[in-house]
Design a protein around this motif. Structure first.
Motif, mmCIF file in Angstrom:
data_model
loop_
_atom_site.group_PDB
_atom_site.id
_atom_site.type_symbol
_atom_site.label_atom_id
_atom_site.label_comp_id
_atom_site.label_asym_id
_atom_site.label_seq_id
_atom_site.Cartn_x
_atom_site.Cartn_y
_atom_site.Cartn_z
ATOM 1 N N ASP A 88 0.853 -1.250 0.132
ATOM 2 C CA ASP A 88 -0.172 -0.044 -0.131
ATOM 3 C C ASP A 88 0.899 1.205 0.040
ATOM 4 O O ASP A 88 0.274 2.129 -0.754
ATOM 5 N N CYS A 89 1.817 1.348 0.839
ATOM 6 C CA CYS A 89 2.747 2.454 0.761
ATOM 7 C C CYS A 89 3.415 2.732 -0.552
ATOM 8 O O CYS A 89 3.570 3.808 -1.103
ATOM 9 N N PHE A 90 4.088 1.802 -1.150
ATOM 10 C CA PHE A 90 4.627 1.896 -2.513
ATOM 11 C C PHE A 90 3.628 2.332 -3.401
ATOM 12 O O PHE A 90 3.976 3.151 -4.372
ATOM 13 N N LYS A 91 2.360 1.764 -3.375
ATOM 14 C CA LYS A 91 1.258 2.019 -4.389
ATOM 15 C C LYS A 91 0.979 3.668 -4.036
ATOM 16 O O LYS A 91 0.652 4.265 -5.167
ATOM 17 N N THR A 92 0.651 4.178 -2.858
ATOM 18 C CA THR A 92 0.257 5.400 -2.671
ATOM 19 C C THR A 92 1.379 6.257 -3.046
ATOM 20 O O THR A 92 0.988 7.403 -3.547
ATOM 21 N N LEU A 93 2.605 6.060 -2.903
ATOM 22 C CA LEU A 93 3.732 6.975 -3.419
ATOM 23 C C LEU A 93 3.874 7.117 -4.964
ATOM 24 O O LEU A 93 4.065 8.105 -5.299
ATOM 25 N N THR A 94 4.006 6.046 -5.517
ATOM 26 C CA THR A 94 4.298 5.763 -6.962
ATOM 27 C C THR A 94 3.419 6.418 -7.889
ATOM 28 O O THR A 94 3.628 6.630 -8.831
ATOM 29 N N LEU A 95 2.125 6.088 -7.378
ATOM 30 C CA LEU A 95 0.893 6.682 -8.258
ATOM 31 C C LEU A 95 1.167 8.040 -8.525
ATOM 32 O O LEU A 95 0.953 8.681 -9.604
ATOM 33 N N HIS A 96 1.371 8.902 -7.398
ATOM 34 C CA HIS A 96 1.249 10.527 -7.576
ATOM 35 C C HIS A 96 2.797 10.747 -8.211
ATOM 36 O O HIS A 96 2.804 11.581 -9.151
ATOM 37 N N LEU A 97 3.903 9.774 -8.110
ATOM 38 C CA LEU A 97 5.198 10.288 -8.725
ATOM 39 C C LEU A 97 4.804 9.899 -10.270
ATOM 40 O O LEU A 97 5.752 10.285 -11.334
ATOM 41 N N ALA A 98 4.116 9.033 -10.538
ATOM 42 C CA ALA A 98 3.985 8.622 -12.039
ATOM 43 C C ALA A 98 2.875 9.571 -12.804
ATOM 44 O O ALA A 98 3.126 9.931 -13.805
ATOM 45 N N VAL A 99 2.236 10.270 -12.021
ATOM 46 C CA VAL A 99 1.547 11.213 -12.534
ATOM 47 C C VAL A 99 2.442 12.668 -12.856
ATOM 48 O O VAL A 99 2.270 13.344 -13.771
ATOM 49 N N LEU A 100 3.441 12.797 -11.809
ATOM 50 C CA LEU A 100 4.417 13.747 -12.105
ATOM 51 C C LEU A 100 5.341 13.412 -13.480
ATOM 52 O O LEU A 100 5.472 14.526 -14.192
ATOM 53 N N ILE A 101 5.545 12.134 -13.565
ATOM 54 C CA ILE A 101 6.258 11.747 -14.846
ATOM 55 C C ILE A 101 5.508 11.962 -16.005
ATOM 56 O O ILE A 101 5.849 12.715 -17.163
ATOM 57 N N SER A 102 4.287 11.778 -15.804
ATOM 58 C CA SER A 102 3.290 11.822 -17.147
ATOM 59 C C SER A 102 3.229 13.220 -17.679
ATOM 60 O O SER A 102 2.997 13.871 -18.532
ATOM 61 N N TRP A 103 2.936 14.133 -16.607
ATOM 62 C CA TRP A 103 2.653 15.611 -17.021
ATOM 63 C C TRP A 103 4.195 16.110 -17.348
ATOM 64 O O TRP A 103 4.130 16.946 -18.378
ATOM 65 N N TYR A 104 5.201 15.675 -16.916
ATOM 66 C CA TYR A 104 6.597 16.291 -17.359
ATOM 67 C C TYR A 104 6.773 15.827 -18.950
ATOM 68 O O TYR A 104 7.327 16.332 -19.931
ATOM 69 N N ARG A 105 6.265 14.316 -19.180
ATOM 70 C CA ARG A 105 6.694 13.785 -20.413
ATOM 71 C C ARG A 105 5.816 14.086 -21.496
ATOM 72 O O ARG A 105 6.029 14.139 -22.653
ATOM 73 N N PHE A 106 4.264 14.294 -21.055
ATOM 74 C CA PHE A 106 3.563 14.171 -22.390
ATOM 75 C C PHE A 106 2.429 15.398 -21.994
ATOM 76 O O PHE A 106 1.800 15.616 -23.332
ATOM 77 N N PHE A 107 2.398 16.136 -20.985
ATOM 78 C CA PHE A 107 1.463 17.139 -20.944
ATOM 79 C C PHE A 107 2.048 18.470 -21.446
ATOM 80 O O PHE A 107 3.165 18.839 -21.208
ATOM 81 N N ASP A 108 1.077 19.379 -22.020
ATOM 82 C CA ASP A 108 1.339 20.375 -22.558
ATOM 83 C C ASP A 108 1.226 21.672 -21.554
ATOM 84 O O ASP A 108 -0.079 22.204 -21.590
ATOM 85 N N LEU A 109 1.865 21.642 -20.427
ATOM 86 C CA LEU A 109 1.630 22.336 -19.431
ATOM 87 C C LEU A 109 1.926 24.028 -19.662
ATOM 88 O O LEU A 109 2.879 24.480 -20.344
ATOM 89 N N PRO A 110 0.921 24.977 -19.105
ATOM 90 C CA PRO A 110 1.164 26.173 -19.169
ATOM 91 C C PRO A 110 2.519 26.751 -18.596
ATOM 92 O O PRO A 110 2.984 27.866 -19.012
#
Length: 239
Positions: free
Chosen positions: A113-135
């Motif tokens: 559960d601990c690994f899941k809780t942390l890596t979920l948000h870090l994966a979102v961070l990676i996705s935003w950095y790699r794929f999102f066109d952020l303002p």
């Protein structure tokens, strides 16, 4: 024990639902009950259920970080994460069916559960950095902050029961729970977060919803920290 007998046994051996969010209470636990009864009838162990939960969750989290967002990816990720969350409920229910869990099994469950809780948000961070066109790159602080909030919330929820004194037996009925409380807790309900990923193919909508959930989760953590502090000060006999 066959499926029907296991299901009946689980219906009378559920953890208290008070204080749990709506999705976990009305969707995840009932789904986990049916799956636990089926797995028990086929000889599966709680640790095997934990392993399935970890595998499904890891697959969903890896897809978030590694694959460019599309509408179908969002649905797949949400289904994998939600399936992993169901299996996270199954291991505990299987343990109850089998007469009680083990310390090693509890450790394994909490560690996953601990690994899941942390890596979920870090994966979102990676996705935003790699794929999102952020303002602005400042938007990357949102999933980073959510990682911190989620970690502190998880730590508090796991630690507090070990610090509270054992409750004395009482015949008094617990205070009535507001019917709205279970819905107000949804921003910190992992199962609810799983299904937010259906928006992953629409980056702007996902980014805004994720940010609103962070704000709500941070506010709830602030309230919880204050409550926990005063509760433990009272246990210490301090004010």
């Amino acid at each position: 024990m066959d499926f029907r007998s296991g299901l009946e046994a689980l219906r009378s051996a559920q953890k208290p639902s008070r204080g749990t969010a709506a999705y976990s209470r009305h969707v995840n636990r009932p789904a986990g009950r049916y799956m636990a009864a089926w797995m028990n009838s086929h000889g599966f162990t709680p640790n095997q259920a934990t392993a399935v939960s970890a595998t499904l969750s890891a697959a969903g989290i890896a897809l978030i970080a590694l694959v460019s967002p599309t509408w179908w990816l969002g649905i797949l990720v949400a289904a994998l994460l939600a399936g992993g969350y169901v299996m996270d409920s199954v291991d505990g229910q299987l343990a109850r069916l089998r007469g009680g869990g083990s310390k090693s099994g509890e450790w394994l469950d909490h560690t996953v559960d601990c690994f899941k809780t942390l890596t979920l948000h870090l994966a979102v961070l990676i996705s935003w950095y790699r794929f999102f066109d952020l303002p602005s790159d400042a938007w990357l602080l949102v999933p980073l902050a959510f990682t911190v909030v989620a970690a502190a919330t998880y730590f508090g929820l796991i630690l507090m029961p070990t610090l509270r004194p054992a409750a004395a037996p009482t015949w008094a009925a617990p205070p009535v729970e507001s019917p709205l409380r279970r819905f107000l807790l949804l921003p910190i309900d992992y199962g609810f977060l799983c299904w937010v990923f259906v928006l992953l193919g629409w980056p702007t909508a996902f980014r805004l919803v994720w940010t609103l959930l962070l704000i709500a989760a941070a506010a709830m953590l602030a309230v919880a920290l204050r409550k926990w502090w005063h509760e433990l000060r009272a246990v210490d006999g301090l004010t």
